[in-house]
Design a protein around this motif. Structure first.
Motif, PDB file in Angstrom:
ATOM      1  N   UNK A   1      -3.556   2.424  -6.679  1.00 13.98           N
ATOM      2  CA  UNK A   1      -3.052   2.231  -5.321  1.00 13.98           C
ATOM      3  C   UNK A   1      -4.172   2.375  -4.305  1.00 13.98           C
ATOM      4  N   UNK A   2      -3.861   1.991  -3.056  1.00  9.21           N
ATOM      5  CA  UNK A   2      -4.807   2.155  -1.964  1.00  9.21           C
ATOM      6  C   UNK A   2      -4.546   3.437  -1.179  1.00  9.21           C
ATOM      7  N   UNK A   3      -3.676   4.282  -1.710  1.00  8.57           N
ATOM      8  CA  UNK A   3      -3.301   5.510  -1.006  1.00  8.57           C
ATOM      9  C   UNK A   3      -4.512   6.411  -0.806  1.00  8.57           C
ATOM     10  N   UNK A   4      -4.592   6.997   0.388  1.00  9.53           N
ATOM     11  CA  UNK A   4      -5.700   7.910   0.693  1.00  9.53           C
ATOM     12  C   UNK A   4      -5.269   9.371   0.688  1.00  9.53           C
ATOM     13  N   UNK A   5      -3.972   9.604   0.774  1.00  8.44           N
ATOM     14  CA  UNK A   5      -3.493  10.985   0.730  1.00  8.44           C
ATOM     15  C   UNK A   5      -3.658  11.529  -0.691  1.00  8.44           C
ATOM     16  N   UNK A   6      -3.863  12.837  -0.860  1.00  9.80           N
ATOM     17  CA  UNK A   6      -4.108  13.381  -2.201  1.00  9.80           C
ATOM     18  C   UNK A   6      -2.847  13.447  -3.058  1.00  9.80           C
TER      19      UNK A   6
END
Length: 343
Positions: free
Chosen positions: A233-238
């Motif tokens: 995914x492109x998610x930046x949250x941990x």
């Protein structure tokens, strides 16, 4: 256990105040510091104790010296520390202690793997309710001889127990269709989680700005697929991964290897501080649940998970998205907020 006791003429009315003695065997015991069965024992046992029953819990928590907890009497017994022998050896010693020393009026035995200990308890005139876990023979760690044993044990437990209990309708249906045995469904409950977030700084996360996965790191819990999906995914949250496993170091190493040091993925190991766990459950943006062979897992019930593995057990908790392949998880789960879900 209450159903069995009633069948045998033992009154266990909700407000009973006289000395019915209930033995609980087959888990690591309490305080709960391992998994769903231990949580169930702590919650059920403490509530029975509050209602006046004498509750005896047999424990195998290493180094534990407690003899009483939340109104329950604790009996700390040894075990052969090997994945093939630990549970059964501990339950065997506990059963002998129960029959000779504690003389319970009724026993609740958890885990089908303890099936060989049901007849000795019954021969001592102790009625037994057996609480089945999930489909243990399908767990990766039991393949081969272990899987064959669990298939036999499941059948034996289902046919020999004075009552059979499951926490999932899917398991109950399996027992009925496979063994022709009626299975009582007693669903797990969950506490309403507070919105406190004052301890999140201890794990360096911010409310609603992280994703969470809480599970034993074993193949059937699909931690590897969840981590892989997150990486895609492109998610930046941990993504906070909470959990460990005593006999699956090879799998833990594999999960860590695929993460390859990505700073978005943080492995916290096992956390048994319930207040901190509640804050993780209650404040994450999404909670990912990948369990595939158990019944209704307490962490799923507690969370009302937004993203869960596509399986009949998990569908019994009616909230959340279901995922199968890791691509589905990457596309859907990591970008959807919790929408204030609470149970």
């Amino acid at each position: 256990g209450l159903t069995v006791a009633t069948q045998y003429g033992i009154s266990l009315a909700p407000q009973y105040r006289g000395g019915v003695r209930v033995a609980i065997l087959g888990t690591r015991g309490v305080p709960a510091s391992y998994g769903g069965f231990e949580t169930a024992v702590e919650e059920v046992g403490s509530r029975l104790a509050e209602r006046g029953y004498e509750v005896i819990v047999y424990c195998r928590n290493p180094g534990q010296t407690l003899s009483e907890y939340r109104g329950m009497k604790l009996v700390n017994m040894p075990a052969l520390r090997h994945r093939m022998t630990e549970t059964l050896s501990h339950t065997a010693v506990s059963s002998v202690h129960a029959v000779i020393r504690d003389k319970p009026d009724v026993a609740l035995v958890l885990n089908a793997g303890n099936a060989p200990l049901i007849p000795p308890l019954q021969m001592a005139h102790v009625p037994v309710a057996v609480h089945l876990d999930g489909l243990e023979s399908r767990r990766e760690k039991w393949r081969g001889m272990g899987a064959r044993y669990y298939r036999w044990a499941e059948k034996s437990a289902a046919l020999r127990g004075d009552a059979v209990i499951a926490d999932s309708h899917a398991i109950a249906t399996h027992v009925q269709s496979t063994y022709g045995r009626r299975c009582e469904v007693i669903a797990y409950g969950a506490r309403v989680l507070d919105a406190d977030s004052n301890r999140l700084s201890e794990i360096d996360v911010v409310r609603r700005d992280f994703h969470a996965l809480v599970a034993r790191l074993e193949p059937e819990n699909h931690v590897l697929e969840a981590v892989h999906g997150f990486l895609m995914s492109d998610e930046t949250r941990p993504l906070i991964v909470v959990g460990s496993a005593p006999y699956s170091q090879w799998y833990i190493d594999k999960v860590h290897a695929i993460a390859d040091g990505d700073p978005r993925i943080r492995f916290l190991g096992g956390i048994y501080d319930q207040e901190l766990l509640d804050q993780i459950y209650g404040n994450c943006r999404t909670y990912v649940h990948g369990h595939s062979v158990g019944g209704t897992n307490p962490s799923l019930r507690a969370q009302g998970a937004l993203s869960r593995f596509r399986l009949e057990f998990n569908r019994e908790v009616p909230t959340g998205l279901s995922f199968g392949p890791k691509e589905r998880l990457a596309e859907e789960s990591m970008t959807s907020p919790m929408r204030g879900i609470r149970t």
